[in-house]
Design a protein around this motif. Structure first.
Motif, PDB file in Angstrom:
ATOM      1  N   GLY A 212      -2.536   5.002  -1.715  1.00 58.16           N
ATOM      2  CA  GLY A 212      -3.449   6.016  -2.201  1.00 58.16           C
ATOM      3  C   GLY A 212      -4.433   6.520  -1.158  1.00 58.16           C
ATOM      4  O   GLY A 212      -4.774   7.700  -1.154  1.00 58.16           O
TER       5      GLY A 212
ATOM      6  N   TYR B  83      -5.320  12.451   5.828  1.00 60.47           N
ATOM      7  CA  TYR B  83      -4.749  11.213   5.289  1.00 60.47           C
ATOM      8  C   TYR B  83      -3.735  11.619   4.232  1.00 60.47           C
ATOM      9  O   TYR B  83      -4.102  11.996   3.117  1.00 60.47           O
ATOM     10  CB  TYR B  83      -5.827  10.335   4.657  1.00 60.47           C
TER      11      TYR B  83
ATOM     12  N   THR C 199       0.397   9.145   7.617  1.00 56.24           N
ATOM     13  CA  THR C 199       0.894   9.104   6.250  1.00 56.24           C
ATOM     14  C   THR C 199       1.322   7.696   5.876  1.00 56.24           C
ATOM     15  O   THR C 199       1.731   6.896   6.730  1.00 56.24           O
ATOM     16  CB  THR C 199       2.067  10.094   6.051  1.00 56.24           C
ATOM     17  N   SER C 200       1.194   7.421   4.588  1.00 54.91           N
ATOM     18  CA  SER C 200       1.545   6.126   4.028  1.00 54.91           C
ATOM     19  C   SER C 200       1.750   6.322   2.535  1.00 54.91           C
ATOM     20  O   SER C 200       1.175   7.245   1.948  1.00 54.91           O
ATOM     21  CB  SER C 200       0.400   5.129   4.266  1.00 54.91           C
TER      22      SER C 200
ATOM     23  N   ALA D 129      -3.778   6.331   2.000  1.00 50.25           N
ATOM     24  CA  ALA D 129      -2.926   6.638   3.155  1.00 50.25           C
ATOM     25  C   ALA D 129      -3.355   5.825   4.369  1.00 50.25           C
ATOM     26  O   ALA D 129      -3.349   4.605   4.318  1.00 50.25           O
ATOM     27  CB  ALA D 129      -2.911   8.133   3.420  1.00 50.25           C
TER      28      ALA D 129
ATOM     29  N   GLN E  50      -0.752  11.060   1.631  1.00 50.34           N
ATOM     30  CA  GLN E  50       0.000  10.097   0.838  1.00 50.34           C
ATOM     31  C   GLN E  50       1.457  10.542   0.798  1.00 50.34           C
ATOM     32  O   GLN E  50       1.764  11.662   0.382  1.00 50.34           O
ATOM     33  CB  GLN E  50      -0.560   9.979  -0.575  1.00 50.34           C
ATOM     34  N   TYR E  51       2.342   9.664   1.242  1.00 47.59           N
ATOM     35  CA  TYR E  51       3.757  10.025   1.349  1.00 47.59           C
ATOM     36  C   TYR E  51       4.483   9.706   0.050  1.00 47.59           C
ATOM     37  O   TYR E  51       4.355   8.612  -0.499  1.00 47.59           O
ATOM     38  CB  TYR E  51       4.429   9.285   2.508  1.00 47.59           C
ATOM     39  N   THR E  52       5.263  10.661  -0.416  1.00 44.46           N
ATOM     40  CA  THR E  52       6.133  10.453  -1.565  1.00 44.46           C
ATOM     41  C   THR E  52       7.550  10.841  -1.155  1.00 44.46           C
ATOM     42  O   THR E  52       7.749  11.648  -0.232  1.00 44.46           O
ATOM     43  CB  THR E  52       5.697  11.328  -2.758  1.00 44.46           C
TER      44      THR E  52
END
Length: 196
Positions: A124, A152, A120-121, A126, A154-156
């Motif tokens: 967009g 993949y 995760t990142s 990730a 996407q971290y929020t």
């Protein structure tokens, strides 16, 4: 015809987080994945933060931390890597752990271990590029890779709460499916790939 497995569940899964930061969002995601895992998977962390830098000159006298890493990997039935992406690749700490685990030549603890990869990142895409690098490394290390689902994430803010629960329904459903698929993958690999 009934399937026969290497051994019966539960299966011991070593979870390796690529970031060694205490505040790592990938560690938070890893805890959430462990909570979503089917009952057949017993997940425990394999820590990599105490390893010295890999040095070939120490192949004949492995440090204790590296021996413990290799032993934990060898005792696991499968491995789940949960990692961020650094500079379009994997973190140095994770590459270092893989180097220790796969050496010295002929004593590769990663060989034949069924592997799942998640990351995760906030970005967009990730961790898509970093995961491709990790897959290349692990394929060379003879670790069977689950490619059925790629994760993949996407971290929020608030995606995983303080009780390790995924708060977004669609993401929770996706990650639950991922862990179910990983369970099936581990079973298949242990069925057809000798582990001894």
């Amino acid at each position: 015809m009934a399937e026969t497995y290497h051994h019966e569940p539960p299966y011991r899964i070593g979870v390796i987080v690529g970031s060694i930061a205490a505040s790592s969002i990938n560690r938070r995601l890893a805890r959430a994945l462990m909570a979503l895992a089917p009952d057949a998977l017993e997940c425990d962390f394999i820590e990599i933060d105490r390893l010295p830098l890999y040095d070939r000159d120490r192949d004949d006298d492995y440090p204790q931390e590296a021996r413990e890493l290799k032993r934990a990997i060898e005792e696991a039935d499968g491995l789940l890597f949960v990692t961020p992406e650094y500079n379009r690749s994997i973190p140095g700490a994770l590459k270092n752990a893989i180097d220790w685990a796969s050496r010295p030549y002929g004593e590769n603890a990663l060989s034949r271990k069924p592997v799942g990869i998640v990351g995760t990142s906030p970005g967009g895409i990730a961790t898509a590029v970093g995961q491709q690098h990790l897959k290349s490394i692990l394929a060379y290390c003879n670790a069977p890779l689950m490619n059925e689902i790629e994760a993949y994430v996407q971290y929020t803010d608030g995606l995983v709460d303080d009780d390790d629960r995924v708060t977004v329904d669609s993401t929770r459903d996706f990650l639950t499916d991922y862990m179910r698929s990983y369970d099936g993958f581990v079973r298949r690999v242990l069925t057809v790939v000798p582990q001894d």
